[in-house]
Write a protein that holds these residues in place. Structure first.
Motif, mmCIF file in Angstrom:
data_model
loop_
_atom_site.group_PDB
_atom_site.id
_atom_site.type_symbol
_atom_site.label_atom_id
_atom_site.label_comp_id
_atom_site.label_asym_id
_atom_site.label_seq_id
_atom_site.Cartn_x
_atom_site.Cartn_y
_atom_site.Cartn_z
ATOM 1 N N ASP A 1 0.889 -1.086 -0.006
ATOM 2 C CA ASP A 1 0.130 0.050 -0.036
ATOM 3 C C ASP A 1 0.996 1.225 0.163
ATOM 4 O O ASP A 1 0.810 2.156 -0.712
ATOM 5 C CB ASP A 1 -0.911 0.062 1.256
ATOM 6 N N VAL A 2 1.986 1.234 0.606
ATOM 7 C CA VAL A 2 3.004 2.315 0.571
ATOM 8 C C VAL A 2 3.509 2.539 -0.838
ATOM 9 O O VAL A 2 3.587 3.593 -1.220
ATOM 10 C CB VAL A 2 3.968 2.177 1.606
ATOM 11 N N GLU A 3 3.967 1.525 -1.427
ATOM 12 C CA GLU A 3 4.443 1.442 -2.627
ATOM 13 C C GLU A 3 3.449 2.067 -3.560
ATOM 14 O O GLU A 3 3.733 3.005 -4.721
ATOM 15 C CB GLU A 3 4.880 0.067 -3.358
ATOM 16 N N ALA A 4 2.251 1.546 -3.425
ATOM 17 C CA ALA A 4 1.056 1.976 -4.388
ATOM 18 C C ALA A 4 0.813 3.544 -4.268
ATOM 19 O O ALA A 4 0.591 4.185 -5.100
ATOM 20 C CB ALA A 4 -0.102 1.343 -4.199
ATOM 21 N N ALA A 5 1.113 4.205 -3.154
ATOM 22 C CA ALA A 5 0.941 5.225 -2.931
ATOM 23 C C ALA A 5 1.977 6.241 -3.344
ATOM 24 O O ALA A 5 1.691 7.350 -3.742
ATOM 25 C CB ALA A 5 0.573 5.801 -1.247
ATOM 26 N N LEU A 6 3.302 5.631 -3.267
ATOM 27 C CA LEU A 6 4.307 6.382 -3.800
ATOM 28 C C LEU A 6 4.320 6.319 -5.109
ATOM 29 O O LEU A 6 5.116 7.415 -5.781
ATOM 30 C CB LEU A 6 5.707 5.807 -3.199
ATOM 31 N N ALA A 7 3.838 5.813 -5.905
ATOM 32 C CA ALA A 7 3.714 5.887 -7.465
ATOM 33 C C ALA A 7 3.232 7.121 -7.852
ATOM 34 O O ALA A 7 3.460 7.658 -8.741
ATOM 35 C CB ALA A 7 2.708 4.901 -7.993
ATOM 36 N N TYR A 8 2.255 8.194 -6.899
ATOM 37 C CA TYR A 8 1.658 9.165 -7.421
ATOM 38 C C TYR A 8 2.650 10.361 -6.998
ATOM 39 O O TYR A 8 2.324 11.536 -7.390
ATOM 40 C CB TYR A 8 0.414 9.273 -6.704
ATOM 41 N N VAL A 9 3.725 10.260 -5.901
ATOM 42 C CA VAL A 9 4.354 11.174 -5.385
ATOM 43 C C VAL A 9 5.242 12.184 -6.635
ATOM 44 O O VAL A 9 5.068 13.397 -6.460
ATOM 45 C CB VAL A 9 5.349 10.595 -4.401
ATOM 46 N N LEU A 10 5.951 11.278 -7.323
ATOM 47 C CA LEU A 10 6.751 12.157 -8.541
ATOM 48 C C LEU A 10 6.037 11.945 -9.781
ATOM 49 O O LEU A 10 6.777 12.170 -10.801
ATOM 50 C CB LEU A 10 8.003 12.029 -8.400
ATOM 51 N N GLY A 11 4.844 11.615 -10.122
ATOM 52 C CA GLY A 11 4.126 11.302 -11.254
ATOM 53 C C GLY A 11 4.736 10.333 -12.080
ATOM 54 O O GLY A 11 5.015 9.272 -11.666
ATOM 55 N N VAL A 12 5.227 10.810 -13.237
ATOM 56 C CA VAL A 12 5.546 9.624 -14.168
ATOM 57 C C VAL A 12 6.921 9.146 -13.923
ATOM 58 O O VAL A 12 7.396 7.975 -13.986
ATOM 59 C CB VAL A 12 5.668 10.288 -15.873
ATOM 60 N N PHE A 13 7.715 9.733 -13.047
ATOM 61 C CA PHE A 13 9.185 9.494 -12.540
ATOM 62 C C PHE A 13 8.875 8.331 -11.868
ATOM 63 O O PHE A 13 9.638 7.439 -11.762
ATOM 64 C CB PHE A 13 9.947 10.581 -12.052
ATOM 65 N N SER A 14 7.997 8.410 -10.570
ATOM 66 C CA SER A 14 7.894 7.595 -9.413
ATOM 67 C C SER A 14 7.001 6.290 -10.190
ATOM 68 O O SER A 14 7.523 5.160 -9.912
ATOM 69 C CB SER A 14 7.383 7.965 -8.413
#
Length: 156
Positions: free
Chosen positions: A56-69
């Motif tokens: 769940d943390v990984e999935a949320a981190l996907a949105y932090v830096l947009g296309v880069f993350s």
């Protein structure tokens, strides 16, 4: 004796039988898992990820830096479809937002800032949803990019 179950000494009907399957050492003993015939019939946990973070943390981190993350998680995360879905959706959302930002920058400064703030708000909202919905593995799909992200994950 009233209540649930049978009284002591009586056999339990087959419909209420409890079947216990032994678990090999090293396998997770709790939580949902799936049987994957592509991996030689091994049991794979839905919670398992390639990285040492919770899914769940990984999935949320996907949105932090947009296309880069999103792209970084697509490269590093190979085991968890929930994380890969959110990485795809984040990448597609960011790419669409970037295109909208370029167009609106040419048209109006006000529209540019409006689209930028909407993109930041959408990313924050999606990061929160990805984290909270991880408890039930619900994939919240945005219009247009969500179905495409689902299709990309299913084709992998």
């Amino acid at each position: 004796m009233s209540g649930y179950g049978n009284s002591p000494g009586q056999p339990r009907p087959e419909s209420q039988a409890i079947h216990v399957t032994p678990v090999a050492s090293g396998e997770p003993t709790a939580g949902p898992s799936t049987f994957n015939s592509q991996d030689g019939g091994q049991r794979i946990s839905r919670y398992e990820t390639s990285l040492s973070l919770r899914y769940d943390v990984e999935a949320a981190l996907a949105y932090v830096l947009g296309v880069f993350s999103g792209a970084l998680l697509l490269v590093l995360e190979k085991k968890n479809d929930y994380v890969r879905f959110h990485a795809w959706q984040s990448s597609l959302l960011s790419a669409a937002a970037f295109a909208a930002l370029v167009v609106t920058a040419l048209v109006s400064n006000f529209l540019y800032w409006l689209v930028l703030l909407a993109t930041i708000a959408a990313s924050a909202y999606m990061a929160r949803r990805a984290y909270l919905d991880g408890a039930i593995f619900e994939r919240f799909a945005l219009p247009y990019v969500g179905p495409l992200a689902l299709q990309l994950v299913d084709e992998e």
